[in-house]
Design an enzyme around this catalytic site. Structure first.
Site, PDB file in Angstrom:
ATOM      1  CD1 TRP B 364      -3.060  -1.289   0.653  1.00  0.00           C
ATOM      2  CD2 TRP B 364      -1.631  -2.407   1.977  1.00  0.00           C
ATOM      3  NE1 TRP B 364      -3.605  -2.521   0.923  1.00  0.00           N
ATOM      4  CE2 TRP B 364      -2.759  -3.228   1.727  1.00  0.00           C
ATOM      5  CE3 TRP B 364      -0.605  -2.917   2.773  1.00  0.00           C
ATOM      6  CZ2 TRP B 364      -2.882  -4.522   2.257  1.00  0.00           C
ATOM      7  CZ3 TRP B 364      -0.737  -4.187   3.298  1.00  0.00           C
ATOM      8  CH2 TRP B 364      -1.859  -4.978   3.041  1.00  0.00           C
ATOM      9  CG  ASP B 365       3.922   4.335  -1.282  1.00  0.00           C
ATOM     10  OD1 ASP B 365       4.936   4.200  -0.580  1.00  0.00           O
ATOM     11  OD2 ASP B 365       3.773   5.267  -2.092  1.00  0.00           O
ATOM     12  CE1 TYR B 366      -1.776   3.300   3.800  1.00  0.00           C
ATOM     13  CE2 TYR B 366      -1.989   0.989   4.407  1.00  0.00           C
ATOM     14  CZ  TYR B 366      -2.561   2.178   4.006  1.00  0.00           C
ATOM     15  OH  TYR B 366      -3.923   2.229   3.824  1.00  0.00           O
ATOM     16  CG  ASP B 367       7.182   4.715   1.884  1.00  0.00           C
ATOM     17  OD1 ASP B 367       7.124   3.514   1.639  1.00  0.00           O
ATOM     18  OD2 ASP B 367       7.567   5.573   1.078  1.00  0.00           O
TER      19      ASP B 367
END
Lengths: 133, 695
Positions: B364-367
């Site tokens: 989810w691109d939850y960097d």
């Protein structure tokens, strides 16, 4: 359908006002706008129902189409039909989002604007000659 | 992102529109020493507990604290963004006015146009403010008058701009072995878009001759083929025990074979590599890759700001995800072990101490975008971490063990793209998270019933199984999106009131995996191939993800294809105060008014609070004030910390997407922000730095 009256003299109850054979251009414009938006809402609304979503838009769209047709015929009933839609919209909108005013914007603002425009058209419509659809 | 323009049917839209946009970003620093400026700033006595053998680095030094100075990007080493100053109070803040305005002169030219998001926050040390501009020009100005002392232009080319031209800040280091007045006795260190570490003398702006090659260290060393814009640094480095620690932003979504996410430490005096931490080969790469090889490619990077811990000799790294964000089956075990984790390293050796993962097998691109903050909590040395999903964790920073409860989401949706890769359970903070309930059709918005209907249809057409819906080749809803929760602006902590102040976004994304052939047909190419003009735009909007079977199309903020305005109802952003003892919210209120947005892009001037997307954090005071820009309304505001009420605001000409600072000169307290604007937030870009004080 009737009639060839060019010049309907006012009777005593509408002293001094001319009877119109059809609604003014403003009313006609509003009528067509209602029909157009009604068609969009009805079409999209039916699709939304097919997708499992809210029935509101199809119903409101149908009501708007009827309102528009009645307007184009100079019928005061347009107002009553529309008031019904507007009141229904109010109830539905409140049921969906209550006092969330930003969420009320898409639901109530445009319908209310149409209501106001309809009311502005009322004097003109009342002068249109009664005749069958 | 979100820009509202209106479809406008029946006219008179008294509707205000909003605009907004998410942005993202990177990094944070930590810093140095310097005599404590405020009377109540205690000097922490350094202890050498874990100095392992070969510490070529300096021993711990006295730690500078906020007060008269704002010695580090996050305020001070603790990164609490808290000032003990009390001159400006809730009672008198209403009369706050501009003391001076300084213009850096760094405005976009040529190909940099439309790519500026400076996000700059100065540090204040002694009499000076030290800052970097979007293109990494280092500038020193007088903190009292705003007059320029010197500038150093490292001549960064426009082609080095990755996602945006950003320099969030600088760090300062004082060499304990030099006498005051020696060249580079105190140096300001920045890392640049073209991947250099640069050290100059804080007094003169002259490059430090003893640091690397005349003040320059090339961070491309060991990374591989030099592709401008693919590997860039936007965050200030952390400096711990004489070691300068930096990661880098690796432009997302290009290819699995991307520059390494290696994090490296350099000697603050000589600029020599002290250690490298390559998460896939930590031992082999500790002193750099063997001749002719590179650090492990495609590994999760740290684009945001690390937090240094002089006392424990540690550095805490908030890691992002692997380069290909939305497909994970090709990732290595090491990538899966470290992605989207907070990792603690020994700052002098680069050896790992502990890790804490916030998302398993992130697609989810939850960097982790937020800098972690140090605090004392329940009698333990603790670290607080906020995530893009809005979870807040407090950990023991010696061990990495959670102090606040962490639960598990045990039945997340698995999807049909790579169900074997999608994790069976995910951590969630049971202490505090800002996540709102899952979206429903009722949450769709618009100006009129027609565009609202359109968004309802899009909602029903999309795949959406609530939080953590995995990617799909059908349109799917990710909520919160990658701009949700807390990003690089990070949180502020009031250690006396026991409060955490967090501004956050509450915005979904509308995404779709794009099969390779289609992505190729669209001309989506990675940054290292020529002719990649077809890709790019917003982060994730048409990213090729070469090496994976799918590219990714992201509609960040889920803007209506019909009108360009958000498909979901406001608010899109808020700010909240949380009791650190209980995790309960004291208050939670939308941030940002509708004044700058309206139908047809015409500013509505409506002073109504709507809650816009926001980017950039807050700075808070002992007297109970929160200062924050961040929202897309270009207002800089003071909020009452106990009530959430806005007490004062100033209209700026540019977007306040930067963190403010608070300092004192000659007994007068100043509040300062550099509103640089943000291309992705659609706020005006500028070069002003504005200082405020009481009349």
């Amino acid at each position: 359908m009737a009639t060839t009256t060019f010049d309907t003299r006012s009777d005593s109850s509408a002293a001094g006002e001319e009877r119109l054979s059809r609604p003014g251009w403003g009313v006609l414009l509003l009528g067509w706008v209602c029909v157009l938006f009604g068609l969009v809402l009805f079409g999209g609304g039916v699709y939304l129902i097919v997708l499992g979503g809210s029935w509101y838009y199809a119903i409101a769209g149908a009501g708007l189409i009827v309102t528009g047709i009645l307007l184009n015929h100079g019928k005061v009933a347009a107002l009553w039909i529309y008031l019904l839609i507007w009141a229904g919209t109010l109830v539905w909108s409140w049921w969906e989002v209550g006092a969330d005013w930003w969420a009320q914007v898409p639901r109530m603002v445009a319908p209310t604007v149409i209501l106001l425009l309809l009311l502005l058209c009322l004097p003109n419509i009342r002068r249109v000659q009664r005749r069958p659809l | 992102m979100t820009q509202l323009s209106s479809p406008n049917l029946s006219a008179l839209a008294l509707c205000a529109a909003l605009a907004a946009a998410p942005g993202f970003a990177q990094e944070t620093p930590v810093s140095p020493e310097q005599a404590p400026a405020s009377p109540d700033a205690p000097v922490i006595a350094p202890d050498d507990t874990d100095d392992t053998e070969a510490s070529n680095a300096a021993p711990p030094v006295a730690i500078a604290q906020t007060g008269a100075d704002w010695p580090a990007w996050g305020g001070d080493e603790k990164a609490q963004r808290y000032s003990p100053l009390e001159q400006i109070t809730p009672e008198n803040v209403g009369s706050l006015e501009r003391a001076w305005v300084f213009h850096t002169g760094d405005l976009p030219s040529g190909t940099a146009s439309g790519k500026y998001s400076p996000e700059n926050t100065p540090v204040k040390v002694g009499d000076d403010l030290l800052m970097c501009t979007a293109m990494n020009i280092l500038i020193s100005i007088d903190a009292k008058t705003g007059e320029e002392n010197w500038r150093y232009n490292p001549e960064v080319p426009n082609e080095a701009i990755p996602y945006g031209a950003t320099c969030r800040g600088v760090s300062v280091w004082t060499d304990p072995e030099k006498a005051e007045g020696d060249a580079c006795a105190t140096r300001v260190i920045e890392a640049t878009l073209d991947a250099r570490l640069i050290a100059v003398d804080t007094q003169t702006g002259e490059p430090c001759a003893d640091f690397g090659d005349n003040g320059n260290v090339d961070l491309w060393e060991g990374i591989g083929d030099k592709v401008p814009g693919w590997y860039a640094v936007t965050a200030p480095p952390a400096i711990v025990r004489g070691v300068v620690i930096t990661g880098a932003q690796v432009k997302d979504g290009q290819a699995e074979d991307a520059p390494s996410g290696v994090v490296r430490g350099y000697d603050a005096r000589s600029g020599e590599l002290a250690w490298a931490w390559d998460l896939a080969a930590p031992d082999e790469m500790r002193n750099g890759p063997p001749e002719g090889e590179t650090y492990t490619r495609g590994t999760p990077n740290m684009w945001t700001t690390a937090t240094g811990d002089e006392e424990l000799g540690m550095v805490y790294l908030p890691l992002g995800n692997s380069s290909v964000d939305y497909y994970g089956s090709n990732r290595s075990e090491a990538e899966n072990a470290y992605a989207t984790s907070l990792v603690a390293l020994d700052a002098t050796t680069g050896e790992e101490r502990w890790t804490f993962q916030t998302v398993r097998n992130d697609v989810w691109d939850y960097d982790l975008g937020s800098q972690a903050s140090l605090l004392d909590y329940q009698g333990q040395k603790a670290i607080l971490l906020a995530s893009k999903q809005g979870d807040v964790y407090i950990l023991n920073r010696e061990t990495g063990e959670p102090i606040t409860p962490v639960g598990e989401i045990t039945d997340p949706p698995q999807g049909d793209i790579e169900p074997d890769f999608i994790a069976d359970s995910q951590p969630v903070s049971e202490f505090f998270n800002i996540r709102k309930p899952d979206l429903t059709e009722k949450d769709m918005w618009g100006f009129t019933p027609i565009d609202q209907l359109f968004c309802r249809i899009r909602f029903r057409q999309a795949r959406y199984d609530g939080y953590l819906t995995p990617p799909s080749t059908d349109w799917y809803i990710q909520y919160p999106g990658y701009n949700g929760g807390n990003d690089w602006g990070s949180v502020a902590i009031d250690p006396e009131r026991g409060l955490m102040i967090m501004n956050y976004n509450d915005v979904p994304n509308y995404n779709r995996l794009v099969p390779r052939e289609t992505a190729d047909a669209q001309g989506w190419k990675p940054i290292n191939e020529t002719g990649n003009e077809g890709s790019g735009g917003a982060e994730g909007a048409g990213d090729p993800q070469v090496g994976a079977p799918y590219g990714i199309q992201v509609n960040a903020g889920w803007q209506s294809e019909l009108t360009g305005m958000p498909c979901t109802r406001p608010p899109y952003g808020g700010i909240t105060a949380v009791d650190l003892e209980t995790g309960e919210q004291l208050w939670d209120t939308p941030i940002g008014t509708a004044r700058r947005n309206g139908p047809f892009g015409i500013p509505s001037m409506l002073p109504l609070k709507i809650g816009t997307p926001n980017n950039g954090g807050s700075a808070i005071t002992k007297s109970g004030l929160i200062f924050i820009g961040a929202a897309t309304d270009n207002l800089f505001r003071a909020i009452d910390m106990t009530t959430g009420e806005t007490l004062w605001s100033d209209v700026m000409d540019q977007g306040g997407q930067a963190n403010p600072i608070i300092y004192e000169v000659d007994g007068e307290q100043y509040v300062l922000i550099g509103p640089g604007g943000h291309h992705f937030m659609h706020t005006p870009v500028g070069d002003a730095v504005i200082a405020y004080k009481l009349p």
